[in-house]
Design a protein around this motif. Structure first.
Motif, mmCIF file in Angstrom:
data_model
loop_
_atom_site.group_PDB
_atom_site.id
_atom_site.type_symbol
_atom_site.label_atom_id
_atom_site.label_comp_id
_atom_site.label_asym_id
_atom_site.label_seq_id
_atom_site.Cartn_x
_atom_site.Cartn_y
_atom_site.Cartn_z
ATOM 1 N N MET A 1 0.847 -1.186 0.000
ATOM 2 C CA MET A 1 0.000 0.000 0.000
ATOM 3 C C MET A 1 0.888 1.243 0.000
ATOM 4 S SD MET A 1 -2.988 1.143 2.662
ATOM 5 C CE MET A 1 -2.019 1.310 4.130
ATOM 6 N N GLY A 2 0.541 2.206 -0.823
ATOM 7 C CA GLY A 2 1.276 3.457 -0.896
ATOM 8 C C GLY A 2 0.837 4.438 0.178
ATOM 9 N N LEU A 3 1.261 5.654 0.014
ATOM 10 C CA LEU A 3 0.959 6.695 0.995
ATOM 11 C C LEU A 3 -0.361 7.417 0.747
ATOM 12 C CD1 LEU A 3 4.477 8.336 1.398
ATOM 13 C CD2 LEU A 3 3.373 6.695 2.914
ATOM 14 N N LYS A 4 -0.938 7.284 -0.446
ATOM 15 C CA LYS A 4 -2.154 8.040 -0.781
ATOM 16 C C LYS A 4 -3.280 7.898 0.238
ATOM 17 C CE LYS A 4 -1.476 8.716 -5.671
ATOM 18 N NZ LYS A 4 -2.003 8.560 -7.016
ATOM 19 N N PRO A 5 -3.527 6.697 0.796
ATOM 20 C CA PRO A 5 -4.613 6.589 1.792
ATOM 21 C C PRO A 5 -4.401 7.447 3.039
ATOM 22 C CG PRO A 5 -3.988 4.419 0.995
ATOM 23 C CD PRO A 5 -2.966 5.386 0.469
ATOM 24 N N TYR A 6 -3.172 7.861 3.290
ATOM 25 C CA TYR A 6 -2.864 8.659 4.481
ATOM 26 C C TYR A 6 -3.015 10.171 4.256
ATOM 27 C CZ TYR A 6 -0.831 4.262 6.065
ATOM 28 O OH TYR A 6 -0.637 2.955 6.421
ATOM 29 N N ILE A 7 -3.162 10.575 3.012
ATOM 30 C CA ILE A 7 -3.228 12.009 2.698
ATOM 31 C C ILE A 7 -4.394 12.716 3.395
ATOM 32 C CG2 ILE A 7 -3.569 13.698 0.843
ATOM 33 C CD1 ILE A 7 -1.810 11.944 -0.938
ATOM 34 N N PRO A 8 -5.624 12.182 3.399
ATOM 35 C CA PRO A 8 -6.711 12.913 4.076
ATOM 36 C C PRO A 8 -6.429 13.182 5.561
ATOM 37 C CG PRO A 8 -7.616 11.227 2.639
ATOM 38 C CD PRO A 8 -6.127 10.996 2.690
ATOM 39 N N LYS A 9 -5.905 12.209 6.271
ATOM 40 C CA LYS A 9 -5.592 12.405 7.693
ATOM 41 C C LYS A 9 -4.458 13.422 7.847
ATOM 42 C CE LYS A 9 -5.810 11.202 12.095
ATOM 43 N NZ LYS A 9 -6.898 11.579 12.954
ATOM 44 N N PHE A 10 -3.433 13.322 6.986
ATOM 45 C CA PHE A 10 -2.328 14.279 6.998
ATOM 46 C C PHE A 10 -2.867 15.696 6.807
ATOM 47 C CE2 PHE A 10 0.886 16.824 4.824
ATOM 48 C CZ PHE A 10 2.033 16.593 5.569
ATOM 49 N N LYS A 11 -3.694 15.875 5.777
ATOM 50 C CA LYS A 11 -4.248 17.210 5.502
ATOM 51 C C LYS A 11 -5.084 17.724 6.672
ATOM 52 C CE LYS A 11 -4.608 17.362 0.471
ATOM 53 N NZ LYS A 11 -5.585 17.445 -0.645
ATOM 54 N N ALA A 12 -5.869 16.857 7.279
ATOM 55 C CA ALA A 12 -6.724 17.290 8.391
ATOM 56 C C ALA A 12 -5.890 17.792 9.567
ATOM 57 C CB ALA A 12 -7.635 16.141 8.826
ATOM 58 N N ILE A 13 -4.832 17.069 9.910
ATOM 59 C CA ILE A 13 -3.980 17.476 11.034
ATOM 60 C C ILE A 13 -3.238 18.764 10.701
ATOM 61 C CG2 ILE A 13 -1.966 16.831 12.429
ATOM 62 C CD1 ILE A 13 -2.908 13.868 12.076
ATOM 63 N N VAL A 14 -2.688 18.838 9.484
ATOM 64 C CA VAL A 14 -1.939 20.032 9.080
ATOM 65 C C VAL A 14 -2.861 21.245 9.011
ATOM 66 C CG1 VAL A 14 -0.602 21.107 7.218
ATOM 67 C CG2 VAL A 14 -0.111 18.750 7.919
ATOM 68 N N LEU A 15 -4.049 21.073 8.425
ATOM 69 C CA LEU A 15 -4.974 22.207 8.322
ATOM 70 C C LEU A 15 -5.374 22.709 9.708
ATOM 71 C CD1 LEU A 15 -6.539 24.155 6.564
ATOM 72 C CD2 LEU A 15 -8.411 22.466 6.491
ATOM 73 N N ALA A 16 -5.618 21.821 10.643
ATOM 74 C CA ALA A 16 -5.952 22.253 12.011
ATOM 75 C C ALA A 16 -4.802 23.079 12.598
ATOM 76 C CB ALA A 16 -6.245 21.034 12.885
ATOM 77 N N HIS A 17 -3.567 22.662 12.332
ATOM 78 C CA HIS A 17 -2.412 23.407 12.820
ATOM 79 C C HIS A 17 -2.290 24.749 12.105
ATOM 80 C CE1 HIS A 17 1.910 24.355 13.397
ATOM 81 N NE2 HIS A 17 1.680 23.844 14.595
ATOM 82 N N LEU A 18 -2.474 24.749 10.790
ATOM 83 C CA LEU A 18 -2.392 25.995 10.019
ATOM 84 C C LEU A 18 -3.439 27.008 10.472
ATOM 85 C CD1 LEU A 18 -1.888 24.634 6.389
ATOM 86 C CD2 LEU A 18 -0.234 25.959 7.713
ATOM 87 N N GLN A 19 -4.620 26.540 10.799
ATOM 88 C CA GLN A 19 -5.692 27.450 11.209
ATOM 89 C C GLN A 19 -5.419 28.088 12.564
ATOM 90 O OE1 GLN A 19 -9.058 24.796 10.539
ATOM 91 N NE2 GLN A 19 -9.436 25.754 8.564
ATOM 92 N N LYS A 20 -4.547 27.484 13.360
ATOM 93 C CA LYS A 20 -4.166 28.062 14.653
ATOM 94 C C LYS A 20 -2.928 28.962 14.534
ATOM 95 C CE LYS A 20 -5.855 24.077 17.205
ATOM 96 N NZ LYS A 20 -5.432 22.880 17.955
ATOM 97 N N MET A 21 -2.271 28.898 13.376
ATOM 98 C CA MET A 21 -1.047 29.667 13.160
ATOM 99 C C MET A 21 -1.360 31.166 13.152
ATOM 100 S SD MET A 21 1.544 29.363 9.891
ATOM 101 C CE MET A 21 2.186 27.747 10.316
ATOM 102 N N ARG A 22 -0.488 31.941 13.788
ATOM 103 C CA ARG A 22 -0.655 33.395 13.789
ATOM 104 C C ARG A 22 -0.619 33.921 12.360
ATOM 105 N NH1 ARG A 22 3.915 33.201 16.281
ATOM 106 N NH2 ARG A 22 4.690 35.023 15.170
ATOM 107 N N ASN A 23 -1.409 34.933 12.069
ATOM 108 C CA ASN A 23 -1.453 35.522 10.730
ATOM 109 C C ASN A 23 -0.085 36.040 10.297
ATOM 110 O OD1 ASN A 23 -4.180 34.987 10.377
ATOM 111 N ND2 ASN A 23 -4.817 36.968 11.185
ATOM 112 N N GLU A 24 0.686 36.573 11.235
ATOM 113 C CA GLU A 24 2.015 37.091 10.907
ATOM 114 C C GLU A 24 2.952 35.973 10.442
ATOM 115 O OE1 GLU A 24 -0.187 39.602 13.614
ATOM 116 O OE2 GLU A 24 0.518 37.550 13.932
ATOM 117 N N GLU A 25 2.850 34.823 11.077
ATOM 118 C CA GLU A 25 3.689 33.685 10.682
ATOM 119 C C GLU A 25 3.293 33.181 9.296
ATOM 120 O OE1 GLU A 25 5.343 29.446 12.476
ATOM 121 O OE2 GLU A 25 3.636 30.397 13.449
ATOM 122 N N TRP A 26 1.983 33.080 9.054
ATOM 123 C CA TRP A 26 1.503 32.656 7.734
ATOM 124 C C TRP A 26 1.964 33.653 6.658
ATOM 125 C CZ3 TRP A 26 0.197 28.648 5.091
ATOM 126 C CH2 TRP A 26 -0.475 28.783 3.885
ATOM 127 N N ALA A 27 1.847 34.938 6.944
ATOM 128 C CA ALA A 27 2.274 35.963 5.989
ATOM 129 C C ALA A 27 3.776 35.853 5.717
ATOM 130 C CB ALA A 27 1.923 37.361 6.509
#
Length: 126
Positions: free
Chosen positions: A1-27
């Motif tokens: 099995m490749g990595l593709k099945p793990y992408i949705p969980k990866f994206k969900a965790i990363v997006l939750a972290h990105l949404q908590k990131m300060r706007n200045e850091e994102w900029a």
């Protein structure tokens, strides 16, 4: 099995972290995307990009250095690697100050999933 099945969980965790990131850091990371050397020269950084749209367009399946090798590649990476979640018992890391997110099925596996908040540019210190 490749990595593709793990992408949705990866994206969900990363997006939750990105949404908590300060706007200045994102900029800062999006400024790097515009100003640093690019890995994808045909990608245009747009002012309308959202954290989710960049994530959806820039998740990468890689075959190269393992999670362990990447984190241990420099003192800066190892000192700033923070575990932000877990997929199948393996940690998903965020490397503070670089915008790098990284996960692999084992610490030594050369197959990894990554996201750079600086996409299309290399992260600072890469």
């Amino acid at each position: 099995m490749g990595l593709k099945p793990y992408i949705p969980k990866f994206k969900a965790i990363v997006l939750a972290h990105l949404q908590k990131m300060r706007n200045e850091e994102w900029a800062y990371f999006r400024g790097c995307a515009r100003d640093l050397p690019a890995v994808a020269v045909d990608y245009a950084v747009e002012s309308t990009e959202t954290r989710e749209s960049v994530l959806n367009g820039a998740v990468s399946l890689d075959s190269g250095p393992s999670v362990e090798e990447t984190i241990n590649a420099s003192q800066r990476f190892s000192a700033n690697a923070t575990r932000i979640g877990e997929i199948d018992g393996q940690p998903l890391y965020y490397i503070n100050g670089t915008g790098i997110y990284l996960w692999g099925p084992t610490p030594q596996s050369p197959a990894t999933i990554s996201f750079w908040a600086t996409f299309p540019a290399y992260p600072p210190g890469w």
